[in-house]
Write a protein that holds these residues in place. Structure first.
Motif, PDB file in Angstrom:
ATOM      1  N   SER B 214       0.859  -1.180   0.000  1.00  0.00           N
ATOM      2  CA  SER B 214       0.000   0.000   0.000  1.00  0.00           C
ATOM      3  C   SER B 214       0.897   1.234   0.000  1.00  0.00           C
ATOM      4  CB  SER B 214      -0.944  -0.022   1.201  1.00  0.00           C
ATOM      5  OG  SER B 214      -0.212   0.135   2.377  1.00  0.00           O
ATOM      6  N   CYS B 215       0.315   2.380  -0.330  1.00  0.00           N
ATOM      7  CA  CYS B 215       1.086   3.615  -0.390  1.00  0.00           C
ATOM      8  C   CYS B 215       0.640   4.573   0.703  1.00  0.00           C
ATOM      9  CB  CYS B 215       0.915   4.278  -1.762  1.00  0.00           C
ATOM     10  SG  CYS B 215       1.730   3.349  -3.077  1.00  0.00           S
ATOM     11  N   HIS B 216       1.504   5.492   1.063  1.00  0.00           N
ATOM     12  CA  HIS B 216       1.134   6.534   2.020  1.00  0.00           C
ATOM     13  C   HIS B 216       1.989   7.766   1.754  1.00  0.00           C
ATOM     14  CE1 HIS B 216       4.284   5.546   5.424  1.00  0.00           C
ATOM     15  NE2 HIS B 216       4.838   5.566   4.259  1.00  0.00           N
ATOM     16  N   ARG B 217       1.755   8.822   2.527  1.00  0.00           N
ATOM     17  CA  ARG B 217       2.598  10.022   2.449  1.00  0.00           C
ATOM     18  C   ARG B 217       3.674   9.877   3.502  1.00  0.00           C
ATOM     19  NH1 ARG B 217       1.453  13.115  -1.997  1.00  0.00           N
ATOM     20  NH2 ARG B 217      -0.662  12.586  -2.596  1.00  0.00           N
ATOM     21  N   ASP B 218       4.926  10.147   3.114  1.00  0.00           N
ATOM     22  CA  ASP B 218       5.985  10.073   4.118  1.00  0.00           C
ATOM     23  C   ASP B 218       6.006  11.377   4.916  1.00  0.00           C
ATOM     24  OD1 ASP B 218       7.289  11.963   2.577  1.00  0.00           O
ATOM     25  OD2 ASP B 218       8.972  10.674   2.022  1.00  0.00           O
ATOM     26  N   ALA B 219       6.981  11.506   5.837  1.00  0.00           N
ATOM     27  CA  ALA B 219       7.025  12.664   6.733  1.00  0.00           C
ATOM     28  C   ALA B 219       7.134  13.973   5.948  1.00  0.00           C
ATOM     29  CB  ALA B 219       8.197  12.528   7.708  1.00  0.00           C
ATOM     30  N   GLN B 220       7.699  13.918   4.724  1.00  0.00           N
ATOM     31  CA  GLN B 220       7.821  15.128   3.907  1.00  0.00           C
ATOM     32  C   GLN B 220       6.617  15.308   2.975  1.00  0.00           C
ATOM     33  OE1 GLN B 220      10.790  13.054   4.284  1.00  0.00           O
ATOM     34  NE2 GLN B 220      11.193  14.503   5.949  1.00  0.00           N
TER      35      GLN B 220
END
Lengths: 190, 317
Positions: B214-220
């Motif tokens: 699955s995909c997500h937004r990283d800290a940046q």
């Protein structure tokens, strides 16, 4: 010339790379679990003898190099060219000093060598693995010192300088491994 | 003819048996259920970079496929409510033979329900520590490594700058290649050989290489996939995901794979509808990882070639 695909790569295959003939030394498949496959290839540039590493995409094609090795007899030099002859056909080939390269210091007339031809012309010369040559210049031999001990430089009839045991004298014939330049043993005394 | 003999010494044959037993015992102690799923099936993966070996089913119209990993069957078990499971068995990939590849190899794959990829990476570290007690473990994001070696953001860099770097590292064949292929080349040829000794875990792979993660937004705030890889002494060892559970998303990725296969002139592979049906029914939130056991043995034994840690590699079969 034909092309070779990376699937056909194997050690010894001759291919063209950046305009120079090269010989493949190693070919390793790199395939990330989820990624595209490629080949990490080690090659020797046959003109410069330099070893380089190159990455090809698997399935990529590379032009074959018109390179072949032939056993030839070294005949003579006129100072500018070194003449080699194919023993079966008596066909003669003139090699430049650049092509003869390091083999120069080992060659005696009549020696059988491997001459690498590129587009029909000598590209490099590989001397016999072992040669027997006369010492023409060295410090006087130390009698009795036939056990182990030090060594000393000796100049051979072809110009090569090798390290020999202290007991040897000028005029003696020694056997040398041309791949390492190492003294192998005394052949005879005059 | 001397290739009737095994490529591995008898000492290593015994060591291999011990390691297989230790791997099993690690998971049994943690109450994972061992599952021996089929290696022969009527479907296979659509992955654009993995080729299956097909099997002739005499007297039948069906083509069989030797499985490239136990993943799909294991996910169907997870969807059926199996709970945490592991599989230690054979996987098959066509065309992969070399010092680190064999068309038939031993794969260890396990799934943890309710875990994210970082918990699973920690467990992978513990597993390696049981076999290599003093092993160094380092963990980096994919972006950190590209910043370190190329001073570049792999998620946001222009495709043209990746292609330029790939041409330098490889050949002109990469000048019009995809983002994923350029990044793969740069990682494998430039970064991987410079990784530290021991176990190196790399997470947050580019979204273009998500596969079944699955995909997500990283800290940046960059969109990245929740996929990780493990390298042991600079050799790719394992690949894991925080698993994609969304059927529609998975189906569209499979369709993209099929399209890419067609463009590349690779054999068409049908989508595994039973896997999609399992996702539809509900795959629990979970993370899973697959580890190449022969590669692990190479590192444990200091072997130079996979032939030296298998009873019989392909060249002897």
């Amino acid at each position: 010339m034909a092309n070779y695909s990376t699937n056909e790569f194997r050690p010894g295959l001759k291919v063209m790379l950046d305009g120079d003939p090269c010989s493949i030394l190693e070919n390793e498949l790199v395939k990330p679990g989820k990624g595209q496959a490629f080949n990490r290839v080690k090659l020797r540039n046959l003109k410069t003898a330099r070893v380089l590493e190159k990455t090809f995409k698997s399935g990529e094609s590379v032009e074959a190099a018109d390179v072949m090795d032939a056993d030839m007899q070294y005949l003579y030099t006129d100072g500018d060219f070194w003449c080699f002859m194919e023993p079966d056909t008596f066909e003669q080939h003139q090699a430049t000093e650049n092509a003869v390269g390091d083999a120069l210091q080992w060659l005696s007339e009549q020696d059988m060598c491997v001459v690498t031809l590129y587009n029909g012309a000598p590209l490099s010369v590989t001397p016999p693995n072992h040669v027997e040559l006369e010492i023409v210049e060295t410090d006087p031999g130390l009698r009795g010192d036939t056990a182990q001990g030090g060594n000393k430089p000796a100049k051979l009839s072809t110009g090569a300088v090798v390290k020999v045991p202290l007991f040897l004298d000028e005029g003696e014939v020694v056997r040398v491994d041309t791949r390492t330049g190492e003294y192998q043993g005394r052949v005879s005394s005059k | 003819m001397s290739d009737w003999q095994p490529g591995m010494s008898l000492d290593r044959l015994r060591q291999r048996s011990r390691v297989l037993a230790e791997l099993r015992s690690f998971f049994q102690q943690r109450n994972l259920l061992e599952v021996d799923v089929p290696v022969l099936s009527t479907t296979s993966v659509t992955d654009r970079n993995i080729e299956s070996i097909s099997a002739v089913m005499s007297g039948s119209d069906l083509t069989g496929y030797l499985q490239t990993s136990p993943e799909y069957f294991m996910k169907r078990l997870l969807a059926a409510g199996s709970g945490d499971i592991f599989c230690l068995g054979k996987a098959f990939r066509s065309g992969e033979a070399g010092i680190r590849h064999n068309p038939e190899f031993t794969l260890l794959e396990w799934y943890r329900c309710g875990w994210d990829e970082h918990q699973l990476m920690a467990e992978l570290g513990e597993l390696i520590e049981t076999l290599l007690p003093a092993v160094a473990i380092n963990k980096y994001s994919y972006a950190e490594l590209f910043a370190q070696y190329f001073n570049l953001d792999p998620h946001q860099a222009e495709l043209s700058s990746l292609q330029k770097l790939a041409v330098e590292a490889g050949s002109s064949a990469w000048s019009d290649d995809t983002r994923a292929n350029c990044l793969d080349l740069l990682f494998s040829v430039v970064i991987e050989p410079q990784l530290a000794d021991g176990l190196v875990l790399v997470y947050d792979y580019p979204a273009s290489q998500a596969a079944l993660a699955s995909c997500h937004r990283d800290a940046q705030g960059r969109r990245v996939s929740r996929r990780f890889e493990a390298f042991l002494n600079r050799v790719e060892l394992a690949n894991g995901y925080f698993e994609l559970t969304d059927r529609a998303e998975q189906e569209s990725r499979f369709a993209e794979d099929q399209q890419a296969r067609e463009i590349a002139g690779k054999p068409a592979v049908a989508i595994d509808q039973r896997l999609l049906a399992a996702l539809e029914s509900g795959l629990p939130v979970c993370s899973g990882v697959a580890l190449g056991v022969d590669r692990l043995l190479m590192q444990l034994e200091g072997a130079e070639s996979i032939d030296q840690v298998m009873p019989f590699s392909w060249g002897r079969c």
